[in-house]
Structure formats: structure tokens, C-alpha cells
Write a protein that holds these residues in place. Structure first.
Motif, short mmCIF file in Angstrom:
data_model
loop_
_atom_site.label_atom_id
_atom_site.label_comp_id
_atom_site.label_asym_id
_atom_site.label_seq_id
_atom_site.Cartn_x
_atom_site.Cartn_y
_atom_site.Cartn_z
N ASP A 125 50.30 -4.34 79.65
CA ASP A 125 51.63 -3.91 79.17
C ASP A 125 52.21 -4.79 78.07
OD1 ASP A 125 51.66 -1.64 80.77
OD2 ASP A 125 52.66 -2.65 82.42
N ASP A 126 51.39 -5.63 77.42
CA ASP A 126 51.91 -6.35 76.26
C ASP A 126 51.99 -5.38 75.08
OD1 ASP A 126 49.36 -6.20 75.06
OD2 ASP A 126 48.95 -8.34 75.23
N LYS A 127 52.47 -5.85 73.93
CA LYS A 127 52.68 -5.00 72.76
C LYS A 127 51.44 -4.17 72.40
CE LYS A 127 53.48 -5.56 67.79
NZ LYS A 127 53.82 -6.51 66.73
N TRP A 128 50.28 -4.81 72.33
CA TRP A 128 49.07 -4.11 71.90
C TRP A 128 48.47 -3.24 73.00
CZ3 TRP A 128 49.31 -3.32 67.17
CH2 TRP A 128 49.80 -4.29 66.30
N ASP A 129 48.63 -3.62 74.25
CA ASP A 129 48.16 -2.77 75.34
C ASP A 129 48.92 -1.45 75.33
OD1 ASP A 129 46.53 -2.27 77.66
OD2 ASP A 129 48.29 -2.68 78.91
N VAL A 130 50.22 -1.51 75.15
CA VAL A 130 51.05 -0.31 75.08
C VAL A 130 50.70 0.50 73.83
CG1 VAL A 130 53.43 0.53 74.83
CG2 VAL A 130 52.91 -1.32 76.44
N TYR A 131 50.53 -0.17 72.69
CA TYR A 131 50.19 0.49 71.43
C TYR A 131 48.91 1.31 71.57
CZ TYR A 131 48.73 0.92 66.51
OH TYR A 131 48.32 1.40 65.29
N TRP A 132 47.88 0.73 72.16
CA TRP A 132 46.59 1.42 72.26
C TRP A 132 46.58 2.54 73.30
CZ3 TRP A 132 43.81 1.38 68.22
CH2 TRP A 132 43.79 0.27 67.38
N ASN A 133 47.67 2.69 74.05
CA ASN A 133 47.80 3.87 74.93
C ASN A 133 48.13 5.12 74.13
OD1 ASN A 133 47.25 2.66 77.41
ND2 ASN A 133 49.35 1.96 77.62
N THR A 134 48.66 4.94 72.90
CA THR A 134 49.06 6.07 72.07
C THR A 134 48.31 6.12 70.74
OG1 THR A 134 50.90 4.80 71.15
CG2 THR A 134 51.37 6.17 73.08
N HIS A 135 47.37 5.21 70.56
CA HIS A 135 46.56 5.17 69.34
C HIS A 135 45.09 5.00 69.71
CE1 HIS A 135 50.57 4.18 67.92
NE2 HIS A 135 50.18 4.56 66.70
N MET A 136 44.21 5.39 68.77
CA MET A 136 42.78 5.22 69.00
C MET A 136 42.09 4.98 67.67
SD MET A 136 41.38 9.04 69.68
CE MET A 136 41.20 10.18 68.31
N LEU A 137 40.84 4.56 67.75
CA LEU A 137 40.01 4.45 66.56
C LEU A 137 39.11 5.67 66.51
CD1 LEU A 137 38.81 0.72 66.50
CD2 LEU A 137 40.52 1.81 65.06
N ASP A 138 39.04 6.32 65.34
CA ASP A 138 38.11 7.45 65.22
C ASP A 138 36.73 6.94 64.86
OD1 ASP A 138 38.12 6.95 62.46
OD2 ASP A 138 39.31 8.73 61.96
N ALA A 139 35.79 7.84 64.69
CA ALA A 139 34.39 7.44 64.42
C ALA A 139 34.24 6.69 63.11
CB ALA A 139 33.50 8.69 64.41
N ASP A 140 35.21 6.83 62.19
CA ASP A 140 35.18 6.12 60.91
C ASP A 140 35.89 4.77 60.97
OD1 ASP A 140 33.79 8.24 59.66
OD2 ASP A 140 35.69 9.32 59.36
N GLY A 141 36.42 4.41 62.15
CA GLY A 141 37.12 3.13 62.31
C GLY A 141 38.57 3.20 61.87
#
Length: 105
Positions: free
Chosen positions: A83-99
Motif C-alpha cells: 500500500d505504499d505510493k508505487w504499490d497503489v500506482y501499479w494496481n491501476t497501471h501496467m507495462l505493455d509488451a513494448d515496455g
């Protein structure tokens, strides 16, 4: 004289007990403010990796590369605690196959 010594000790013990009880009640009412426990995303000797094309993650031993389908988080955007800033961020963002970072929607 022995009676008065016992009375003073009893009063002192009662005052101490009352003070300790008040302190415990204060901690209970404030939710132990300042004593927050934060769980690490990964255990010692591991680092977090991001699932490519989704919001999933895993932990990998420090000496190993990410498994197929996973990659390292972008530099500076690595979650450290749940639940830190980046843990929460990556719940709503992802990396696609192109990075590329993509918002999940």
C-alpha cells in the motif's frame, strides 16, 4: 508508624496503577498513532517484479532474473511496502509488451 507507611505505599501503588491504566486507554483511543506497521512487498533476499500485460506481481530471489512474462519495475517506481505510493500506482497501471506504462481501465 507502620500503618502510615503501608497507607502511603498503597496510595502510591494505586496512583501508579491509575496512571498506567490511563496511558493504556490513551493508546487504545489514539490507535497507537506513530506505531504503524508496514509489511514489505517481498521478503529479505528478494525483489519485486511486475507481470507484463497485467497488474500482477511476484517476488524473485536477488540472484535470479525475472521469470518469463515478468519484468523488473521501472527505476524509481518500485513498490517497497504494501500500500505504499508505487504499490497503489501499479494496481491501476501496467507495462505493455513494448515496455510502455499503460493505465488499466
Amino acid at each position: 508508624m507502620n500503618v502510615s507507611r503501608r497507607t502511603n505505599r498503597t496510595v502510591t501503588a494505586t496512583a501508579l496503577g491509575t496512571a498506567l491504566a490511563a496511558g493504556a486507554a490513551l493508546l487504545a483511543l489514539t490507535g497507537c498513532a506513530g506505531f504503524e506497521y508496514r509489511e514489505d512487498v517481498c521478503g529479505g533476499g528478494e525483489y519485486p517484479v511486475l507481470w507484463v500485460g497485467g497488474t500482477g506481481s511476484a517476488c524473485v530471489p536477488d540472484a535470479e532474473e525475472p521469470p518469463s512474462g515478468y519484468t523488473r519495475y521501472p527505476e524509481g517506481k518500485v513498490p517497497q511496502q504494501v500500500d505504499d505510493k508505487w504499490d497503489v500506482y501499479w494496481n491501476t497501471h501496467m507495462l505493455d509488451a513494448d515496455g510502455k506504462v499503460v493505465e488499466v481501465g
